[in-house]
Motif scaffolding. Structure first.
Motif, mmCIF file in Angstrom:
data_model
loop_
_atom_site.group_PDB
_atom_site.id
_atom_site.type_symbol
_atom_site.label_atom_id
_atom_site.label_comp_id
_atom_site.label_asym_id
_atom_site.label_seq_id
_atom_site.Cartn_x
_atom_site.Cartn_y
_atom_site.Cartn_z
ATOM 1 N N TYR A 51 0.792 -1.223 0.000
ATOM 2 C CA TYR A 51 0.000 0.000 0.000
ATOM 3 C C TYR A 51 0.832 1.285 0.000
ATOM 4 O O TYR A 51 0.340 2.332 -0.394
ATOM 5 C CB TYR A 51 -0.924 0.030 1.220
ATOM 6 C CG TYR A 51 -2.056 -0.969 1.160
ATOM 7 C CD1 TYR A 51 -3.160 -0.755 0.346
ATOM 8 C CD2 TYR A 51 -2.025 -2.127 1.930
ATOM 9 C CE1 TYR A 51 -4.198 -1.661 0.297
ATOM 10 C CE2 TYR A 51 -3.069 -3.045 1.896
ATOM 11 C CZ TYR A 51 -4.164 -2.815 1.070
ATOM 12 O OH TYR A 51 -5.186 -3.724 1.031
ATOM 13 N N SER A 52 2.044 1.228 0.502
ATOM 14 C CA SER A 52 2.850 2.457 0.575
ATOM 15 C C SER A 52 4.314 2.134 0.305
ATOM 16 O O SER A 52 4.741 0.982 0.414
ATOM 17 C CB SER A 52 2.699 3.121 1.944
ATOM 18 O OG SER A 52 3.217 2.298 2.965
ATOM 19 N N GLY A 53 5.072 3.171 -0.031
ATOM 20 C CA GLY A 53 6.451 2.969 -0.439
ATOM 21 C C GLY A 53 7.458 3.198 0.668
ATOM 22 O O GLY A 53 7.122 3.586 1.796
ATOM 23 N N ALA A 54 8.726 2.971 0.325
ATOM 24 C CA ALA A 54 9.812 3.106 1.288
ATOM 25 C C ALA A 54 9.925 4.549 1.795
ATOM 26 O O ALA A 54 10.191 4.786 2.971
ATOM 27 C CB ALA A 54 11.121 2.664 0.638
ATOM 28 N N GLN A 55 9.714 5.509 0.904
ATOM 29 C CA GLN A 55 9.824 6.906 1.314
ATOM 30 C C GLN A 55 8.782 7.251 2.367
ATOM 31 O O GLN A 55 9.054 8.011 3.299
ATOM 32 C CB GLN A 55 9.675 7.825 0.095
ATOM 33 C CG GLN A 55 9.865 9.307 0.407
ATOM 34 C CD GLN A 55 11.235 9.632 0.959
ATOM 35 O OE1 GLN A 55 12.249 9.244 0.383
ATOM 36 N NE2 GLN A 55 11.291 10.341 2.085
ATOM 37 N N ALA A 56 7.586 6.677 2.226
ATOM 38 C CA ALA A 56 6.531 6.921 3.217
ATOM 39 C C ALA A 56 6.925 6.346 4.575
ATOM 40 O O ALA A 56 6.697 6.977 5.622
ATOM 41 C CB ALA A 56 5.214 6.315 2.747
ATOM 42 N N GLN A 57 7.528 5.157 4.577
ATOM 43 C CA GLN A 57 8.001 4.574 5.830
ATOM 44 C C GLN A 57 9.037 5.473 6.491
ATOM 45 O O GLN A 57 8.987 5.713 7.697
ATOM 46 C CB GLN A 57 8.622 3.200 5.582
ATOM 47 C CG GLN A 57 7.649 2.065 5.400
ATOM 48 C CD GLN A 57 8.375 0.738 5.326
ATOM 49 O OE1 GLN A 57 9.335 0.500 6.054
ATOM 50 N NE2 GLN A 57 7.921 -0.134 4.449
ATOM 51 N N LEU A 58 9.979 5.952 5.684
ATOM 52 C CA LEU A 58 11.031 6.811 6.217
ATOM 53 C C LEU A 58 10.427 8.084 6.807
ATOM 54 O O LEU A 58 10.767 8.485 7.928
ATOM 55 C CB LEU A 58 12.020 7.152 5.114
ATOM 56 C CG LEU A 58 13.122 8.156 5.464
ATOM 57 C CD1 LEU A 58 13.995 7.621 6.592
ATOM 58 C CD2 LEU A 58 13.964 8.467 4.229
ATOM 59 N N SER A 59 9.528 8.712 6.076
ATOM 60 C CA SER A 59 8.912 9.952 6.551
ATOM 61 C C SER A 59 8.111 9.716 7.817
ATOM 62 O O SER A 59 8.166 10.514 8.766
ATOM 63 C CB SER A 59 8.006 10.536 5.458
ATOM 64 O OG SER A 59 8.749 10.866 4.303
ATOM 65 N N ASP A 60 7.363 8.612 7.859
ATOM 66 C CA ASP A 60 6.561 8.295 9.043
ATOM 67 C C ASP A 60 7.450 8.063 10.261
ATOM 68 O O ASP A 60 7.129 8.502 11.371
ATOM 69 C CB ASP A 60 5.702 7.050 8.791
ATOM 70 C CG ASP A 60 4.561 7.310 7.818
ATOM 71 O OD1 ASP A 60 4.255 8.496 7.573
ATOM 72 O OD2 ASP A 60 3.989 6.333 7.291
ATOM 73 N N ALA A 61 8.566 7.357 10.055
ATOM 74 C CA ALA A 61 9.462 7.063 11.179
ATOM 75 C C ALA A 61 10.089 8.341 11.727
ATOM 76 O O ALA A 61 10.124 8.547 12.952
ATOM 77 C CB ALA A 61 10.548 6.083 10.747
ATOM 78 N N LEU A 62 10.559 9.198 10.850
ATOM 79 C CA LEU A 62 11.186 10.432 11.306
ATOM 80 C C LEU A 62 10.162 11.363 11.952
ATOM 81 O O LEU A 62 10.457 12.037 12.945
ATOM 82 C CB LEU A 62 11.879 11.130 10.133
ATOM 83 C CG LEU A 62 13.068 10.369 9.517
ATOM 84 C CD1 LEU A 62 13.614 11.124 8.318
ATOM 85 C CD2 LEU A 62 14.162 10.126 10.550
ATOM 86 N N ASP A 63 8.946 11.386 11.403
ATOM 87 C CA ASP A 63 7.891 12.221 11.978
ATOM 88 C C ASP A 63 7.517 11.721 13.369
ATOM 89 O O ASP A 63 7.366 12.515 14.313
ATOM 90 C CB ASP A 63 6.664 12.208 11.061
ATOM 91 C CG ASP A 63 5.536 13.072 11.597
ATOM 92 O OD1 ASP A 63 5.735 14.292 11.743
ATOM 93 O OD2 ASP A 63 4.448 12.526 11.885
ATOM 94 N N ALA A 64 7.368 10.397 13.513
ATOM 95 C CA ALA A 64 7.030 9.830 14.827
ATOM 96 C C ALA A 64 8.136 10.095 15.834
ATOM 97 O O ALA A 64 7.874 10.367 17.010
ATOM 98 C CB ALA A 64 6.767 8.331 14.701
ATOM 99 N N ALA A 65 9.392 10.018 15.389
ATOM 100 C CA ALA A 65 10.519 10.244 16.301
ATOM 101 C C ALA A 65 10.504 11.660 16.863
ATOM 102 O O ALA A 65 10.867 11.886 18.026
ATOM 103 C CB ALA A 65 11.838 9.976 15.579
#
Length: 515
Positions: A51-65
């Motif tokens: 459903y989503s790409g690697a860039q979305a994972q990266l952005s979500d992780a940094l945003d959550a951090a």
């Protein structure tokens, strides 16, 4: 009169309204920032998902951090590496801490960057600019330098296997101080500078001598250094008894193709090594890795070796808890579960699908809980006949063969309610992207069906195992519901602690990590 299903005040008092829309367009609950980061750390591989790409994972992780305390980031990094055996996400979080909390980054680096592969990951992420800088900086450079200076030659040789960046690149960046002539010679050899041949480490000296005379004994260097040369069957047999456990698991077909199993004693050596539970305890292979190896081994790999792999698979799920009472395990077999468990990556996409992981978890729970019911589901519950005494791989394969259709996570709960079944524990394994049972407002259908089930079974518990990093759940965490992410035996440990009342939820479990 207004629609009671839409405007029931009693419903909203008892159960929370869904507060977001998931990747598939269905109603869902968004994880809070702590749970979000925990889920990403334990399931995110920075690869493209269904459903989503690697860039979305990266952005979500940094945003959550950025939304949580740095201590929580540190605990997630350590948990993901040491319990979840993840690679990229722990390195990413360790890199993020170098700017967010430089002092805290030091102990986290020491516990997360535990081998050469992780060191290269860390340096690559630091230089990418994704965590706020495009160079290492003084403190991270010092941490990398200290890692190099304290590493054994075996660790350094393993670190020298791989590129982008290579160990030579890293040495050139941080300029470690050689502590003796041997270390100075090694660095010179590594980066192509003049060095004292007589001072080389014995392993490197033996490797250089072997390259000139292949009749000499194989040197004690990483096997990847040797396999770029043409080797005899006997030499492959020597490697079979020497290479690391994980490398052995992944190269069984290569050994067979090169005649290693035709050499006397090699088959027994390999079988004994694969079945060595002490070695497995050190390596901690993920169960799905072993299942993938079993599925891929060719007919030329001896049956004795294949049997040892099955033994290893059984041992890898030995921590699956014995759950009390009537247990129901529900693997998601919908179409999206066909995607690779660790995401799509050019040239490195895993053959293991999400459905394989879900099937393995279900078969493992059945192995430890012989009376458990297994209810695979997609748009509806699918009939499946499993033998609780069959081999783990057999039941997992049967379940993995059932797939297709949309996602309806509430389907197994609805079936149990129609049957008025007595239930003590329900385990759902899914990517959580339910959409067929979506409500336009109010609680999710999973919560609605769980409320009905709890009315008959007040002591029941629900465990939702999420194997993809999409950031939403179908059931809200509370004292009888736990959302847990990942696909290693750490999930089984979390299940045991939750069902035994030792922890309220997954966030609490990670919160107990000691810094």
């Amino acid at each position: 009169m207004a629609n009671k299903n839409l405007f029931s005040s009693a419903m909203t008092k008892i159960m929370p309204r869904s507060d977001t829309v998931n990747q598939a367009g269905g109603s869902a609950y968004a994880y809070g920032p702590e749970a979000m980061l925990a889920q990403l750390a334990a399931t995110g591989t920075l690869g493209d998902g269904f459903y989503s790409g690697a860039q979305a994972q990266l952005s979500d992780a940094l945003d959550a951090a950025t939304k949580v305390d740095a201590v929580w980031v540190a605990k997630c990094a350590i948990y993901a590496r040491q319990s979840g055996t993840m690679k990229d996400m722990p390195a990413l979080l360790a890199a993020w801490l170098t700017t967010a909390d430089p002092d805290l980054s030091i102990p986290v680096f020491k516990r997360v960057i535990d081998n050469g592969r992780m060191l290269r990951n860390f340096v690559q992420i630091m230089r990418s600019g994704q965590t706020g800088r495009t160079s290492l900086g003084s403190r991270p450079k010092r941490m990398v330098r200290e890692w190099l200076e304290q590493a054994s030659y075996r660790q350094l040789m393993q670190a020298a296997t791989g590129k982008e960046p290579s160990l030579a690149d890293i040495v050139k960046m941080v300029h470690p101080a050689p502590k003796d002539p041997t270390r100075r010679a090694f660095y010179g050899w590594l980066i192509g500078k003049p060095y004292d041949v007589a001072a080389l480490p014995v392993e490197i000296a033996a490797f250089e001598a072997w390259k000139k005379d292949k009749s000499r004994p194989l040197p004690e260097v990483p096997f990847e250094w040797l396999t770029s040369f043409e080797l005899t069957a006997k030499q492959w047999g020597v490697l079979a008894g020497r290479i690391g456990w994980q490398a052995l698991r992944m190269n069984l077909n290569t050994l067979a193709r090169n005649g290693a199993f035709q050499v006397k004693g090699v088959t027994k050596t390999v079988a004994d090594r694969l079945g060595d539970e002490r070695a497995m305890a050190r390596v901690k292979p993920a169960p799905y890795q072993l299942m993938a190896t079993l599925a891929q081994v060719g007919d030329s790999v001896p049956l004795e070796v294949q049997a040892a792999l099955e033994k290893a698979l059984e041992a890898s799920v030995s921590k699956v808890p014995k759950l009390k009472g009537n247990v129901v395990v529900c693997p998601d077999v919908s179409g999206s579960m066909q995607s690779p468990a660790t995401g799509y990556r050019k040239g490195a996409t895993s053959v293991v699908r999400c459905i394989d992981v879900a099937a393995l978890v279900a078969a493992a729970v059945l192995r430890s809980n012989r009376q458990a019911r297994v209810l695979p589901f997609a748009e509806r519950v699918v009939d499946a006949k499993l033998d609780p005494y069959a081999r783990l791989a057999v039941n997992a394969e049967k379940l993995a063969e059932i797939w297709g259709g949309g996602t309806n996570v509430s389907a197994p709960l609805a079936k149990l309610n129609r049957e008025r079944a007595e239930v003590d524990c329900v385990v759902i394994v899914s990517d959580n992207q339910s959409w067929i049972d979506s409500n336009c407002c109010g609680p999710t259908k999973v919560m609605t069906e769980w409320k009905k089930l709890k009315a008959r079974n007040p002591g029941a518990k629900l465990i939702c195992i999420d194997i993809q990093p999409y950031g939403t759940s179908q059931a809200k965490d509370r004292k009888d519901i736990m959302n847990v992410g990942g696909f290693t035996d750490a999930v089984f440990g979390a299940m045991a602690r939750f069902t035994n009342g030792e922890a309220r939820d997954w966030v609490e479990i990670i919160g107990q990590v000691k810094l």
